[in-house]
Design a protein around this motif. Sequence first.
Motif, PDB file in Angstrom:
ATOM      1  N   SER A   1       0.986  -1.160  -0.009  1.00 52.92           N
ATOM      2  CA  SER A   1       0.174   0.148   0.061  1.00 52.92           C
ATOM      3  C   SER A   1       0.786   1.105   0.004  1.00 52.92           C
ATOM      4  CB  SER A   1      -0.969  -0.096   1.097  1.00 52.92           C
ATOM      5  OG  SER A   1      -1.722  -1.227   1.228  1.00 52.92           O
ATOM      6  N   TYR A   2       1.978   1.127   0.796  1.00 52.96           N
ATOM      7  CA  TYR A   2       2.891   2.403   0.916  1.00 52.96           C
ATOM      8  C   TYR A   2       3.557   2.611  -0.700  1.00 52.96           C
ATOM      9  CZ  TYR A   2       6.333   5.346   2.745  1.00 52.96           C
ATOM     10  OH  TYR A   2       7.295   6.615   3.240  1.00 52.96           O
ATOM     11  N   THR A   3       4.187   1.586  -1.238  1.00 55.15           N
ATOM     12  CA  THR A   3       5.086   1.666  -2.574  1.00 55.15           C
ATOM     13  C   THR A   3       4.464   1.302  -3.680  1.00 55.15           C
ATOM     14  OG1 THR A   3       5.673  -0.579  -2.166  1.00 55.15           O
ATOM     15  CG2 THR A   3       6.841   0.842  -1.015  1.00 55.15           C
ATOM     16  N   HIS A   4       3.190   0.235  -3.752  1.00 54.32           N
ATOM     17  CA  HIS A   4       2.520   0.174  -4.928  1.00 54.32           C
ATOM     18  C   HIS A   4       3.588  -0.922  -5.766  1.00 54.32           C
ATOM     19  CE1 HIS A   4      -0.673   2.472  -3.804  1.00 54.32           C
ATOM     20  NE2 HIS A   4       0.229   3.586  -4.154  1.00 54.32           N
ATOM     21  N   ASP A   5       4.507  -1.558  -4.920  1.00 56.76           N
ATOM     22  CA  ASP A   5       5.523  -2.436  -5.576  1.00 56.76           C
ATOM     23  C   ASP A   5       5.006  -3.819  -5.544  1.00 56.76           C
ATOM     24  OD1 ASP A   5       7.969  -4.084  -6.110  1.00 56.76           O
ATOM     25  OD2 ASP A   5       8.996  -2.461  -5.969  1.00 56.76           O
ATOM     26  N   LEU A   6       4.873  -4.449  -6.723  1.00 54.51           N
ATOM     27  CA  LEU A   6       4.402  -5.882  -6.537  1.00 54.51           C
ATOM     28  C   LEU A   6       5.073  -6.897  -5.964  1.00 54.51           C
ATOM     29  CD1 LEU A   6       2.704  -6.092 -10.122  1.00 54.51           C
ATOM     30  CD2 LEU A   6       1.423  -6.247  -8.189  1.00 54.51           C
ATOM     31  N   ASN A   7       6.583  -6.577  -5.772  1.00 57.07           N
ATOM     32  CA  ASN A   7       7.290  -7.626  -5.106  1.00 57.07           C
ATOM     33  C   ASN A   7       7.093  -7.716  -3.793  1.00 57.07           C
ATOM     34  OD1 ASN A   7       9.075  -8.069  -7.384  1.00 57.07           O
ATOM     35  ND2 ASN A   7      10.216  -6.552  -7.013  1.00 57.07           N
ATOM     36  N   PHE A   8       6.550  -6.789  -2.936  1.00 56.42           N
ATOM     37  CA  PHE A   8       6.170  -6.780  -1.793  1.00 56.42           C
ATOM     38  C   PHE A   8       4.753  -7.716  -1.291  1.00 56.42           C
ATOM     39  CE2 PHE A   8       8.447  -2.577  -1.231  1.00 56.42           C
ATOM     40  CZ  PHE A   8       9.429  -3.055  -0.455  1.00 56.42           C
ATOM     41  N   LYS A   9       3.856  -7.429  -2.544  1.00 60.64           N
ATOM     42  CA  LYS A   9       2.699  -8.515  -2.540  1.00 60.64           C
ATOM     43  C   LYS A   9       2.944  -9.868  -2.718  1.00 60.64           C
ATOM     44  CE  LYS A   9      -2.041  -7.963  -4.268  1.00 60.64           C
ATOM     45  NZ  LYS A   9      -2.775  -7.041  -5.424  1.00 60.64           N
ATOM     46  N   LYS A  10       4.098 -10.173  -3.550  1.00 68.91           N
ATOM     47  CA  LYS A  10       4.526 -11.651  -3.737  1.00 68.91           C
ATOM     48  C   LYS A  10       5.226 -12.374  -2.648  1.00 68.91           C
ATOM     49  CE  LYS A  10       4.683 -10.741  -8.893  1.00 68.91           C
ATOM     50  NZ  LYS A  10       5.777 -10.479 -10.030  1.00 68.91           N
ATOM     51  N   ALA A  11       5.872 -11.429  -1.774  1.00 67.33           N
ATOM     52  CA  ALA A  11       6.673 -11.968  -0.712  1.00 67.33           C
ATOM     53  C   ALA A  11       6.067 -12.970   0.229  1.00 67.33           C
ATOM     54  CB  ALA A  11       7.130 -11.005   0.091  1.00 67.33           C
ATOM     55  N   LYS A  12       6.911 -14.098   0.437  1.00 70.10           N
ATOM     56  CA  LYS A  12       6.375 -15.368   1.432  1.00 70.10           C
ATOM     57  C   LYS A  12       7.018 -15.413   2.539  1.00 70.10           C
ATOM     58  CE  LYS A  12       5.125 -17.984  -2.802  1.00 70.10           C
ATOM     59  NZ  LYS A  12       5.270 -19.137  -3.636  1.00 70.10           N
ATOM     60  N   SER A  13       8.043 -14.259   2.788  1.00 64.18           N
ATOM     61  CA  SER A  13       8.844 -14.616   4.161  1.00 64.18           C
ATOM     62  C   SER A  13       9.349 -13.139   4.363  1.00 64.18           C
ATOM     63  CB  SER A  13       9.864 -15.448   4.120  1.00 64.18           C
ATOM     64  OG  SER A  13      10.970 -15.102   3.170  1.00 64.18           O
ATOM     65  N   MET A  14       9.788 -13.135   5.533  1.00 62.85           N
ATOM     66  CA  MET A  14      10.580 -11.487   5.840  1.00 62.85           C
ATOM     67  C   MET A  14      11.717 -11.444   5.350  1.00 62.85           C
ATOM     68  SD  MET A  14       8.953  -9.532   8.050  1.00 62.85           S
ATOM     69  CE  MET A  14       7.658  -9.417   9.418  1.00 62.85           C
ATOM     70  N   GLY A  15      12.479 -12.422   4.825  1.00 64.45           N
ATOM     71  CA  GLY A  15      13.495 -12.191   3.788  1.00 64.45           C
ATOM     72  C   GLY A  15      13.086 -11.694   2.442  1.00 64.45           C
ATOM     73  N   ASP A  16      11.830 -12.400   2.113  1.00 69.00           N
ATOM     74  CA  ASP A  16      11.341 -11.689   0.689  1.00 69.00           C
ATOM     75  C   ASP A  16      11.189 -10.353   0.792  1.00 69.00           C
ATOM     76  OD1 ASP A  16      11.594 -14.199  -0.616  1.00 69.00           O
ATOM     77  OD2 ASP A  16       9.523 -14.913  -0.130  1.00 69.00           O
ATOM     78  N   ILE A  17      10.508 -10.114   1.922  1.00 71.45           N
ATOM     79  CA  ILE A  17      10.046  -8.602   2.164  1.00 71.45           C
ATOM     80  C   ILE A  17      11.536  -7.478   2.077  1.00 71.45           C
ATOM     81  CG2 ILE A  17       9.134  -6.802   3.743  1.00 71.45           C
ATOM     82  CD1 ILE A  17       7.003  -8.999   4.539  1.00 71.45           C
ATOM     83  N   MET A  18      12.432  -8.109   3.004  1.00 70.43           N
ATOM     84  CA  MET A  18      13.779  -7.184   2.983  1.00 70.43           C
ATOM     85  C   MET A  18      14.246  -7.168   1.542  1.00 70.43           C
ATOM     86  SD  MET A  18      15.684  -5.728   5.671  1.00 70.43           S
ATOM     87  CE  MET A  18      14.994  -4.436   4.315  1.00 70.43           C
ATOM     88  N   SER A  19      14.351  -8.316   0.806  1.00 70.64           N
ATOM     89  CA  SER A  19      14.896  -8.395  -0.446  1.00 70.64           C
ATOM     90  C   SER A  19      14.347  -7.302  -1.350  1.00 70.64           C
ATOM     91  CB  SER A  19      14.872  -9.553  -1.128  1.00 70.64           C
ATOM     92  OG  SER A  19      15.632 -10.675  -0.534  1.00 70.64           O
ATOM     93  N   ALA A  20      12.765  -7.467  -1.526  1.00 73.40           N
ATOM     94  CA  ALA A  20      12.212  -6.539  -2.171  1.00 73.40           C
ATOM     95  C   ALA A  20      12.258  -5.029  -1.760  1.00 73.40           C
ATOM     96  CB  ALA A  20      10.615  -6.625  -1.855  1.00 73.40           C
ATOM     97  N   ALA A  21      12.454  -4.692  -0.440  1.00 71.93           N
ATOM     98  CA  ALA A  21      12.872  -3.438   0.016  1.00 71.93           C
ATOM     99  C   ALA A  21      14.128  -2.980  -0.651  1.00 71.93           C
ATOM    100  CB  ALA A  21      12.906  -3.309   1.400  1.00 71.93           C
ATOM    101  N   PHE A  22      15.254  -3.746  -0.451  1.00 70.51           N
ATOM    102  CA  PHE A  22      16.616  -3.299  -0.999  1.00 70.51           C
ATOM    103  C   PHE A  22      16.411  -3.042  -2.764  1.00 70.51           C
ATOM    104  CE2 PHE A  22      18.916  -5.485   2.719  1.00 70.51           C
ATOM    105  CZ  PHE A  22      18.657  -4.386   3.304  1.00 70.51           C
ATOM    106  N   GLU A  23      15.446  -4.091  -3.438  1.00 69.87           N
ATOM    107  CA  GLU A  23      15.459  -3.959  -4.832  1.00 69.87           C
ATOM    108  C   GLU A  23      14.658  -2.713  -5.342  1.00 69.87           C
ATOM    109  OE1 GLU A  23      13.426  -6.528  -8.124  1.00 69.87           O
ATOM    110  OE2 GLU A  23      14.114  -7.439  -6.736  1.00 69.87           O
ATOM    111  N   PHE A  24      13.779  -2.355  -4.433  1.00 71.62           N
ATOM    112  CA  PHE A  24      12.984  -1.081  -4.691  1.00 71.62           C
ATOM    113  C   PHE A  24      14.052   0.103  -4.704  1.00 71.62           C
ATOM    114  CE2 PHE A  24      10.539   2.539  -3.171  1.00 71.62           C
ATOM    115  CZ  PHE A  24       9.295   2.535  -4.013  1.00 71.62           C
ATOM    116  N   ILE A  25      14.768   0.174  -3.589  1.00 70.78           N
ATOM    117  CA  ILE A  25      15.648   1.173  -3.457  1.00 70.78           C
ATOM    118  C   ILE A  25      16.593   1.339  -4.565  1.00 70.78           C
ATOM    119  CG2 ILE A  25      17.496   2.152  -1.980  1.00 70.78           C
ATOM    120  CD1 ILE A  25      14.626   2.865  -0.910  1.00 70.78           C
TER     121      ILE A  25
END
Length: 352
Positions: free
Chosen positions: A316-340
């Motif tokens: 909701s904050y970024t509208h980045d689909l990688n967050f929506k697809k995340a299955k673990s906290m590691g996925d979320i952290m990876s998505a944050a780094f990729e987004f930046i």
Amino acid sequence: MSEPLMLFKKPTYPINSDLLDYLGRYDRISRVPIVYDDLLRFSGSISVFDKNDRDTLWIRVYYNEYERIEIDLTLKKIYSLLHSDGNVGIIKYLNVDSIDFCTFGNSQPFRIKVRNILNDNYTHFYVKKADASRVYGLELEHILSPDKINFLVYQDTLIEEHIMGIAGDVFIKSHLPMCNETEKSQIAKEFVKFNERSMIRLLGDMRAYNYVIIPIHDFDQVVFRIRAIDFDQQCYEGNFKVYRPQFFKENYPMVKLVKEKLENSSIDQYKHEERAVLAKRIISAENRIKRLMRIMRNDTISTEEHVAQLKKELYSYTHDLNFKKAKSMGDIMSAAFEFITRNFKNTNLFGV
């Protein structure tokens, strides 16, 4: 009364074999056998009071003579590993002045004071129960912050060096009112950057007592830096606000300072600057970050409910689909780094 951001105590998550291999690769495994539970076998204690005779909630612990000799030698060896790559020649010049035990908080650490008997200089380090979240937090701090940090792991025991500075809550109460207007503006700027840095790397619970303020004398002025000292809440909570220091009531004086001293355009500028710096550090340490993220993606360091909540709020904050697809906290952290890094490479602008 508003609902607290963190409702339950975080459990301890074990360090898995892949993370241990990673730590070994980067020389984070202690060559000295030390176990947190051994330090729990103290035979007595007294309360530790500060200079104003207030109870610090730390206790100074004591051991019987036989155990103390062995414990002291082990702690001196640990000190030599942290500060001189295991040079045993310095041990004869060291003295363990005190061992304090913290009676509150998640980690319940032991604080070790080691003094050089030749010049009376001393420093501290901490012995804690090892926890995967804390290890990920420490490693990300080492890679992504402007400050490096030494820590070692032995089985289920974690050794951390002491981070010097004025505790945030103490600074806000006793030092901030004495700062001049220029210094207050500089502190406001640093808090904006600290808030952004904590949010991007998902380091939670940055209440005032979990970070320090470091004054640095530079020519004719004093500048201030803010540095995290507690990494227990790395990628655990589901509430996105937990990763944004601005939402903790303990930080309200800092938030108030930002509102008083900075225009919105300046706040946006400092956020962009911090994201750019973080993106550059992620890119420069790309191989190490990727190796750590592969391990983190397959690790369990939170609950399924927290993962579901956090990825939804970040989407909701970024509208980045990688967050929506995340299955673990590691996925979320990876998505944050990729987004930046993606935004940095594409535009060098980070408005979200």
